[in-house]
Design a protein around this motif. Sequence first.
Motif, mmCIF file in Angstrom:
data_model
loop_
_atom_site.group_PDB
_atom_site.id
_atom_site.type_symbol
_atom_site.label_atom_id
_atom_site.label_comp_id
_atom_site.label_asym_id
_atom_site.label_seq_id
_atom_site.Cartn_x
_atom_site.Cartn_y
_atom_site.Cartn_z
ATOM 1 N N ALA A 55 17.464 47.291 -54.447
ATOM 2 C CA ALA A 55 16.739 47.710 -55.565
ATOM 3 C C ALA A 55 16.255 46.521 -56.556
ATOM 4 O O ALA A 55 15.311 46.507 -57.364
ATOM 5 C CB ALA A 55 17.469 48.876 -56.350
ATOM 6 N N ALA A 56 17.416 45.658 -56.555
ATOM 7 C CA ALA A 56 17.075 44.410 -57.672
ATOM 8 C C ALA A 56 16.022 43.390 -57.109
ATOM 9 O O ALA A 56 15.600 42.879 -57.940
ATOM 10 C CB ALA A 56 18.493 43.722 -57.581
ATOM 11 N N LEU A 57 15.455 43.661 -56.087
ATOM 12 C CA LEU A 57 14.579 42.802 -55.487
ATOM 13 C C LEU A 57 13.353 43.361 -56.017
ATOM 14 O O LEU A 57 12.211 42.426 -55.987
ATOM 15 C CB LEU A 57 14.491 42.638 -54.086
ATOM 16 N N ASP A 58 13.055 44.559 -56.395
ATOM 17 C CA ASP A 58 11.662 45.066 -56.596
ATOM 18 C C ASP A 58 11.281 44.254 -58.121
ATOM 19 O O ASP A 58 12.141 44.412 -59.139
ATOM 20 C CB ASP A 58 11.810 46.414 -56.946
ATOM 21 N N GLY A 111 8.739 31.743 -53.899
ATOM 22 C CA GLY A 111 9.209 33.362 -53.742
ATOM 23 C C GLY A 111 10.644 33.403 -53.100
ATOM 24 O O GLY A 111 11.421 32.349 -53.047
ATOM 25 N N MET A 112 11.048 34.659 -52.741
ATOM 26 C CA MET A 112 12.327 34.791 -52.133
ATOM 27 C C MET A 112 12.283 35.676 -50.861
ATOM 28 O O MET A 112 10.744 35.967 -50.526
ATOM 29 C CB MET A 112 13.072 35.924 -52.816
ATOM 30 N N THR A 113 13.214 35.593 -49.742
ATOM 31 C CA THR A 113 12.867 36.253 -48.449
ATOM 32 C C THR A 113 14.116 36.682 -48.120
ATOM 33 O O THR A 113 15.254 36.575 -48.646
ATOM 34 C CB THR A 113 12.359 35.164 -47.570
ATOM 35 N N LEU A 114 14.185 37.266 -46.982
ATOM 36 C CA LEU A 114 15.532 38.062 -46.349
ATOM 37 C C LEU A 114 15.537 37.046 -45.154
ATOM 38 O O LEU A 114 14.523 37.043 -44.363
ATOM 39 C CB LEU A 114 15.324 39.401 -46.089
ATOM 40 N N LEU A 115 16.755 36.795 -44.958
ATOM 41 C CA LEU A 115 17.289 36.010 -43.642
ATOM 42 C C LEU A 115 18.315 36.822 -42.884
ATOM 43 O O LEU A 115 19.175 37.266 -43.187
ATOM 44 C CB LEU A 115 17.681 34.632 -43.951
ATOM 45 N N PRO A 116 18.337 36.620 -41.539
ATOM 46 C CA PRO A 116 19.266 37.275 -40.733
ATOM 47 C C PRO A 116 20.564 36.242 -40.890
ATOM 48 O O PRO A 116 20.390 35.184 -40.809
ATOM 49 C CB PRO A 116 18.807 37.274 -39.346
ATOM 50 N N ARG A 117 21.710 37.007 -41.023
ATOM 51 C CA ARG A 117 22.838 36.081 -41.066
ATOM 52 C C ARG A 117 22.997 35.198 -39.884
ATOM 53 O O ARG A 117 23.789 34.271 -39.944
ATOM 54 C CB ARG A 117 24.186 36.886 -41.244
ATOM 55 N N LEU A 118 22.447 35.545 -38.695
ATOM 56 C CA LEU A 118 22.715 35.033 -37.548
ATOM 57 C C LEU A 118 22.141 33.619 -37.665
ATOM 58 O O LEU A 118 22.401 32.387 -37.408
ATOM 59 C CB LEU A 118 22.138 35.572 -36.382
#
Length: 302
Positions: free
Chosen positions: A189-192, A242-249
């Motif tokens: 929710a903090a990413l919104d 900006g920001m993004t999501l990455l897989p931990r792998l």
Amino acid sequence: MTDLPSPQQLRYLVALAEHEHFGRAAAACAVTQSTLSSGILALERLLDAALLERTGGKRPVFTPLGHELVGRARIALAALTACVESAEAAREPMTGPLRLGTIPTIGPYLLPRLMPRLRADFPRLRLWLREDQADRLLEALAAGRLDLLLLALPCDGGGIETETIAEDPFVVALPPGHPLAALAEIPPAALDGAGPLLLLEDGHCLRDHALSACGTAAPAPGGEFAATSLHTLVQMVGGGLGMTLLPRLAVAGGVAAGAAAELRPLSGGFARRIALAWRPRSPRAEEFRALAAPIAEALRGL
């Protein structure tokens, strides 16, 4: 007794549909163009039906029946291949060629650790690798051009059989000095409203996984800059875009090395599932399941 098409004739027909060019289809079948053309003409004579429109154009134009028979030819060839695979699997499991497809957000980060392990565990297995987007890999699997996929779930794979190996949690990559970097872990929710969300281009399954984890709708076409690789995404984040999501792998595999991005775990247990996938009722299903253990061991080391 009904005369049946030969497997070679069916291969010619499928190759022509896939390559949409007589020369490229012939090359894919390792024959001359005249041989391929003659084979398809012989198939039409056998069936007493036109499969192609002879318009004189460079690209082949299939008749409605031709389109239907391409699909049936794929099914028939897959069934014939399964007969051979059944015999090979019964005779010597985990030997011979295995055509493995994987997606770009898994392959570069897992395969360097996995390949030595597979060579040690299955020395007579000959692994052929292909890296591509998930939808094209699934198409190649259905057509029999690949035997097995290593991909991320969920994905729209139709009737494939899967074996989940491990979960791959998401990590948030933030620009330098971003306020959320003060948190030990970041709730979705903090990413919104915390800044632009950078994504891979359409067609990468990680794009959909990231949007699902954030609970965000896909941006309108043209309303974003989409990257073609995780390395590009990380550099964009490090540049403050900006920001993004990455897989931990991928993070464990060094995708963020040298970048200025701040990395924090995403809370809430959001993760993609790394899995193997194969055609339904494949005679090699037990062999494929046997590969899950060394893959899981390689993942535990990251």
